[in-house]
Motif scaffolding. Structure first.
Motif, PDB file in Angstrom:
ATOM      1  N   GLU A 210     -10.780   0.589  -1.369  1.00 18.34           N
ATOM      2  CA  GLU A 210     -10.316   1.430  -0.274  1.00 18.34           C
ATOM      3  C   GLU A 210     -11.528   2.088   0.385  1.00 18.34           C
ATOM      4  O   GLU A 210     -12.258   2.851  -0.252  1.00 18.34           O
ATOM      5  CB  GLU A 210      -9.345   2.498  -0.783  1.00 18.34           C
ATOM      6  CG  GLU A 210      -8.053   1.948  -1.361  1.00 18.34           C
ATOM      7  CD  GLU A 210      -7.155   1.295  -0.324  1.00 18.34           C
ATOM      8  OE1 GLU A 210      -7.280   1.645   0.885  1.00 18.34           O
ATOM      9  OE2 GLU A 210      -6.341   0.444  -0.708  1.00 18.34           O
TER      10      GLU A 210
ATOM     11  N   GLU B  35     -10.555  -6.512   0.726  1.00 18.84           N
ATOM     12  CA  GLU B  35     -10.274  -7.474  -0.331  1.00 18.84           C
ATOM     13  C   GLU B  35     -11.268  -8.625  -0.224  1.00 18.84           C
ATOM     14  O   GLU B  35     -11.312  -9.308   0.815  1.00 18.84           O
ATOM     15  CB  GLU B  35      -8.843  -7.997  -0.225  1.00 18.84           C
ATOM     16  CG  GLU B  35      -7.802  -6.920  -0.479  1.00 18.84           C
ATOM     17  CD  GLU B  35      -6.378  -7.456  -0.434  1.00 18.84           C
ATOM     18  OE1 GLU B  35      -6.163  -8.514   0.192  1.00 18.84           O
ATOM     19  OE2 GLU B  35      -5.498  -6.823  -1.033  1.00 18.84           O
TER      20      GLU B  35
ATOM     21  N   ARG C  31      -8.371  -1.296   3.597  1.00 22.22           N
ATOM     22  CA  ARG C  31      -8.309  -1.931   2.287  1.00 22.22           C
ATOM     23  C   ARG C  31      -9.109  -3.221   2.335  1.00 22.22           C
ATOM     24  O   ARG C  31      -8.717  -4.191   2.977  1.00 22.22           O
ATOM     25  CB  ARG C  31      -6.866  -2.216   1.893  1.00 22.22           C
ATOM     26  CG  ARG C  31      -6.731  -2.847   0.505  1.00 22.22           C
ATOM     27  CD  ARG C  31      -5.302  -2.811   0.047  1.00 22.22           C
ATOM     28  NE  ARG C  31      -5.101  -3.532  -1.196  1.00 22.22           N
ATOM     29  CZ  ARG C  31      -3.970  -3.521  -1.872  1.00 22.22           C
ATOM     30  NH1 ARG C  31      -2.935  -2.820  -1.422  1.00 22.22           N
ATOM     31  NH2 ARG C  31      -3.836  -4.194  -2.994  1.00 22.22           N
TER      32      ARG C  31
ATOM     33  N   SER D 163       0.855  -1.185   0.000  1.00 19.09           N
ATOM     34  CA  SER D 163       0.000   0.000   0.000  1.00 19.09           C
ATOM     35  C   SER D 163       0.891   1.235   0.000  1.00 19.09           C
ATOM     36  O   SER D 163       1.912   1.281   0.697  1.00 19.09           O
ATOM     37  CB  SER D 163      -0.909   0.025   1.233  1.00 19.09           C
ATOM     38  OG  SER D 163      -1.727  -1.120   1.290  1.00 19.09           O
TER      39      SER D 163
END
Length: 529
Positions: free
Chosen positions: A505, A526, A524, A323
């Motif tokens: 994000e 995922e 973040r 990141s």
């Protein structure tokens, strides 16, 4: 069997404490500390030497008797103790005693250590009589060119120097490559810092680990400060460093360096921090471990050049994760340990006491990125989190880069702020348990904040959750005071429905009317594989 990392760190503290009780030592029992002849020394001279070294081909430090050194694993190393009565500077009126580390398998290259007196320095020569070790130790029989692996600073013996509950233990240590660490206000080691980092997360390139090859130790007779000079070397660069370490109820290090590039570097990492995050209550696998949380740090804090305060919870991802947080003139960043309750860990190694580490530029760093590298890890013995500053300007061969920054080791961020800080990030299934079935593919987040701005809200006021995401949608958004009786403790709750299989994000902060009340929470997201 290798000694676990957390036990090895405990061994460093325990072995440092051994013998530092103020008990007089008979002169005839003192090991002979052998010093080389006086040599001229100055920081300017060390910088000139580093720059000259960068113009020559790189030559790694030779390791004498390497096969025997490689037999000193964690377990064997933990049984080799520097004799505390032989500590450098132990007799000085305001000195911090300095103990020396023996080389071993994981730090084999000999490091030269010098005592500085005024404008001269004298090499401290290796002598096996400076160490206690078992009769069958692999360290037995090593020659005089073995050298040392590093050193540690121990608490002052001056009665007026310490707080009444200070411990006779390490407060800073330099050991291995360019790694060093310090304790905070709770007398614990945890995360580490490095002199510099090269290509930490560059596809197709092997990370390079520059090493301090020489240390010059210069105690200050008055006050709580100790100065360390260091020469750094690697295939890609050299450097001359000055560390001014100050020990009060925390440890502060002012770092000044001149780094000269031997060759172009794809990714130069300034003020790198290395830590460990295995899991927390935010995300823990079922029956993975009996403890609720295991980590040295639980988040990355940023104070941007625009004045925004940011909190990014750490994670142990399924795959290595990079990141980047672009900034200009950053005010600081750090890896923090915010969870400070024993019940969060239930572990006798006391993760709740691990220090946080804050990096504060003392010069204009211009444009660049705070880089966060999270490495998938199955065990707490692996440091799997790295944070550092990467300048936007490329690092080119022949350049000399001046660096100035401050490192603060303590429990919390070193600067006061009225903003509420994130205290917890929790995740679960979306929807409500009283309204089954739960919606498929929806995840619930509960993010808590606490701080003065929240505690000073007018009676009956309810802050607003300001949410955004690069993709996906939010629903069921609301805020409420956490029902724990603590003023200024609020939480935002929302459901998030992702869109597609790409990472997203998420961004959140609380405000009342036009006033920002909290730092910005970043996450973040995922989707599960």
């Amino acid at each position: 069997m290798a000694l676990p990392r957390r036990d090895f760190l405990s061994t460093l503290v325990a072995s440092a404490a051994w013998g530092l009780t103020g008990t007089p030592v008979r002169a005839e029992t003192l090991p002979a500390l052998q010093l080389g002849p006086p040599e001229p020394f100055s920081f300017e001279g060390l910088q000139a030497e580093a720059q000259a070294l960068a113009r020559a081909p790189y030559r790694p430090v030779p390791v004498p008797q390497r096969a025997q050194i490689d037999q000193i694993d964690w377990a064997a190393h933990s049984q080799i103790h520097f004799k505390p009565e032989a500590a450098l500077f132990a007799a000085g009126p305001g000195a911090f005693p300095v103990g020396l580390f023996h080389p071993g398998k994981f730090f084999p290259a000999p490091v030269q250590i010098y005592q500085v007196e005024g404008d001269t320095a004298r090499l401290v020569r290796y002598d096996p009589a400076l160490f206690d070790s078992p009769p069958d130790s692999p360290a037995r029989g090593l020659g005089p060119d073995t050298g040392f692996a590093g050193f540690r600073l121990q608490e002052s013996r001056r009665p007026e120097a310490g707080h009444p509950d200070w411990h006779f233990n390490d407060w800073a240590a330099f050991l291995g490559a360019s790694y060093f660490r310090a304790i905070g206000d709770q007398y614990q080691y945890g995360l580490s810092a490095r002199g510099i980092a090269i290509d930490v997360a560059v596809p197709g390139r092997q990370e390079e680990f520059p090493a301090f090859t020489r240390f010059y130790l210069a105690p200050e007779p008055a006050g709580d400060t100790f100065t360390v000079y260091a020469l750094l070397d690697s295939p890609s660069l050299t450097g001359a460093y000055r560390f001014r370490l100050t020990r009060t109820d925390r440890v502060v290090m002012d770092v000044e360096a001149a780094v000269t590039l031997r060759q172009d570097v794809a990714q130069l990492g300034i003020a790198p921090i290395t830590s460990m995050y295995l899991f927390s209550k935010m995300a823990k696998k079922t029956r993975f471990d009996w403890r609720p949380e295991v980590h040295d740090s639980d988040g990355l804090a940023l104070w941007t050049g625009s004045g925004e305060h940011v909190w990014r919870p750490l994670d142990n991802p399924a795959h290595h994760r990079l990141s980047l947080f672009a900034d200009r003139h950053p005010r600081g960043f750090g890896l923090m340990q915010r969870e400070r309750h024993f019940d969060a860990y239930l572990d006798d190694v006391h993760y709740e006491r691990r220090p946080s580490l804050w990096v504060e530029p003392l010069q204009d760093w211009g444009e660049g990125d705070v880089l966060l590298w999270e490495i998938a890890s199955p065990e707490e013995t692996i440091d799997n989190v790295v944070a550092l500053w990467v300048p936007k300007t490329p690092a080119r061969a022949g350049e000399t880069l001046p660096l100035r920054y401050r490192l603060t080791w303590q429990s919390q961020e070193p600067f006061p702020t009225p903003y509420g800080r994130c205290t917890a990030t929790l995740r679960g299934r979306g929807g409500q348990p009283e309204h089954p079935p739960r919606p498929a593919g929806v995840e619930k987040f509960v993010v808590s904040f606490a701080g003065p701005a929240l505690a000073q809200l007018p009676a009956g006021a309810v802050p607003e959750a300001v949410l955004s995401a690069t993709r996906g949608t939010f629903s069921g958004v609301f805020t409420e005071a956490v029902p724990d009786g603590h003023p200024g403790h609020w939480r935002a709750q929302f459901d998030y429905t992702p869109a597609g299989a790409e990472a997203t994000e998420l961004r959140l902060f609380l405000r009342f009317r036009e006033d920002t009340l909290t730092e910005t929470w970043l996450f973040r997201y995922e989707p599960d594989a």
